[in-house]
Design a protein around this motif. Structure first.
Motif, PDB file in Angstrom:
ATOM      1  N   THR A 121      38.444   2.620 -17.303  1.00  0.00           N
ATOM      2  CA  THR A 121      37.633   2.937 -18.471  1.00  0.00           C
ATOM      3  C   THR A 121      37.490   1.675 -19.299  1.00  0.00           C
ATOM      4  OG1 THR A 121      38.584   5.159 -18.430  1.00  0.00           O
ATOM      5  CG2 THR A 121      37.376   4.514 -20.424  1.00  0.00           C
ATOM      6  N   LEU A 122      36.256   1.353 -19.659  1.00  0.00           N
ATOM      7  CA  LEU A 122      35.997   0.116 -20.392  1.00  0.00           C
ATOM      8  C   LEU A 122      35.144   0.369 -21.626  1.00  0.00           C
ATOM      9  CD1 LEU A 122      35.441  -0.522 -17.045  1.00  0.00           C
ATOM     10  CD2 LEU A 122      35.789  -2.766 -18.009  1.00  0.00           C
ATOM     11  N   ILE A 123      35.467  -0.354 -22.680  1.00  0.00           N
ATOM     12  CA  ILE A 123      34.596  -0.468 -23.854  1.00  0.00           C
ATOM     13  C   ILE A 123      34.213  -1.938 -23.882  1.00  0.00           C
ATOM     14  CG2 ILE A 123      34.371  -0.260 -26.352  1.00  0.00           C
ATOM     15  CD1 ILE A 123      36.728   1.726 -26.278  1.00  0.00           C
ATOM     16  N   ARG A 124      32.934  -2.230 -23.708  1.00  0.00           N
ATOM     17  CA  ARG A 124      32.463  -3.620 -23.658  1.00  0.00           C
ATOM     18  C   ARG A 124      31.784  -4.073 -24.947  1.00  0.00           C
ATOM     19  NH1 ARG A 124      32.552  -5.459 -18.181  1.00  0.00           N
ATOM     20  NH2 ARG A 124      32.478  -3.755 -16.705  1.00  0.00           N
ATOM     21  N   GLN A 125      31.433  -3.104 -25.815  1.00  0.00           N
ATOM     22  CA  GLN A 125      30.719  -3.430 -27.055  1.00  0.00           C
ATOM     23  C   GLN A 125      31.501  -2.872 -28.244  1.00  0.00           C
ATOM     24  OE1 GLN A 125      26.868  -1.604 -26.757  1.00  0.00           O
ATOM     25  NE2 GLN A 125      26.395  -2.572 -24.806  1.00  0.00           N
ATOM     26  N   ILE A 126      31.541  -3.650 -29.309  1.00  0.00           N
ATOM     27  CA  ILE A 126      32.160  -3.169 -30.543  1.00  0.00           C
ATOM     28  C   ILE A 126      31.350  -1.965 -31.027  1.00  0.00           C
ATOM     29  CG2 ILE A 126      32.739  -3.761 -32.935  1.00  0.00           C
ATOM     30  CD1 ILE A 126      34.360  -5.369 -30.887  1.00  0.00           C
ATOM     31  N   PRO A 127      32.001  -0.848 -31.337  1.00  0.00           N
ATOM     32  CA  PRO A 127      31.242   0.334 -31.752  1.00  0.00           C
ATOM     33  C   PRO A 127      30.640   0.209 -33.139  1.00  0.00           C
ATOM     34  CG  PRO A 127      33.600   0.792 -31.786  1.00  0.00           C
ATOM     35  CD  PRO A 127      33.431  -0.593 -31.220  1.00  0.00           C
ATOM     36  N   GLY A 128      29.536   0.915 -33.321  1.00  0.00           N
ATOM     37  CA  GLY A 128      28.894   1.075 -34.625  1.00  0.00           C
ATOM     38  C   GLY A 128      28.976   2.553 -34.963  1.00  0.00           C
ATOM     39  N   VAL A 129      27.830   3.249 -34.919  1.00  0.00           N
ATOM     40  CA  VAL A 129      27.853   4.707 -35.057  1.00  0.00           C
ATOM     41  C   VAL A 129      28.090   5.353 -33.694  1.00  0.00           C
ATOM     42  CG1 VAL A 129      26.401   4.770 -37.121  1.00  0.00           C
ATOM     43  CG2 VAL A 129      25.343   4.972 -34.862  1.00  0.00           C
ATOM     44  N   ARG A 130      27.942   4.566 -32.643  1.00  0.00           N
ATOM     45  CA  ARG A 130      28.164   5.029 -31.269  1.00  0.00           C
ATOM     46  C   ARG A 130      29.262   4.196 -30.622  1.00  0.00           C
ATOM     47  NH1 ARG A 130      22.915   4.516 -32.034  1.00  0.00           N
ATOM     48  NH2 ARG A 130      21.641   6.379 -31.958  1.00  0.00           N
ATOM     49  N   ILE A 131      29.899   4.800 -29.648  1.00  0.00           N
ATOM     50  CA  ILE A 131      30.852   4.075 -28.825  1.00  0.00           C
ATOM     51  C   ILE A 131      30.507   4.385 -27.372  1.00  0.00           C
ATOM     52  CG2 ILE A 131      32.595   5.910 -29.047  1.00  0.00           C
ATOM     53  CD1 ILE A 131      34.724   3.606 -28.902  1.00  0.00           C
ATOM     54  N   ILE A 132      30.379   3.342 -26.561  1.00  0.00           N
ATOM     55  CA  ILE A 132      29.963   3.488 -25.167  1.00  0.00           C
ATOM     56  C   ILE A 132      31.160   3.203 -24.267  1.00  0.00           C
ATOM     57  CG2 ILE A 132      28.441   2.634 -23.336  1.00  0.00           C
ATOM     58  CD1 ILE A 132      26.488   1.809 -25.647  1.00  0.00           C
TER      59      ILE A 132
END
Length: 137
Positions: free
Chosen positions: A78-89
């Motif tokens: 499981t990866l989070i590659r982008q700093i979240p804003g109102v969304r988290i991918i």
């Protein structure tokens, strides 16, 4: 980037007559991996909800490359590659015991204040945990 790994085994009740993991179960597999990612970085999903934050899924994409089979251990990255804003991918890669990638997936969730049912930016307490665990790729 945050990257965690969780292992689970395909149970008999999750399979079709061919002993393939039924496609509908993959959403649950990804949820387990996502919950474990939060636990790994320092906060349980339950604790996030107790702080008044819900994380509904707004998008779900999946590509099945090979079937997962009954009793097969699966390794879910499981990866989070982008700093979240109102969304988290969240991105996922699932590997079988032969280390073959068998599935690629992605879920997009958004942050929702449970008291007033409004979409909000990633709350500070969660952003701090994310940044504390962030590693450059």
């Amino acid at each position: 980037m945050i990257h965690t790994t969780h292992t689970l085994r395909v149970r008999y009740a999750e399979t079709d007559p061919m002993k393939y993991a039924y496609y509908g179960n993959y959403a649950a597999y990804l949820e387990v991996a996502r919950v474990e990612l939060f636990r790994t970085i320092g906060m349980s999903y339950d604790d996030i909800e107790k702080k008044g934050i819900w994380l509904p899924v707004s998008e779900f994409k999946i590509k099945y490359l090979k079937p997962a089979l009954y009793d097969q251990p699966l390794e879910i990255h499981t990866l989070i590659r982008q700093i979240p804003g109102v969304r988290i991918i969240f991105e996922y890669e699932i590997y079988n015991e032969a280390k073959e990638k068998i599935t690629e997936a992605e879920t997009t969730l958004f942050f929702l204040d449970s008291k007033d049912n409004k979409i909000i930016r990633c709350p500070q307490f969660l952003m701090e945990l994310i940044m504390k665990n962030w590693k450059e790729s």
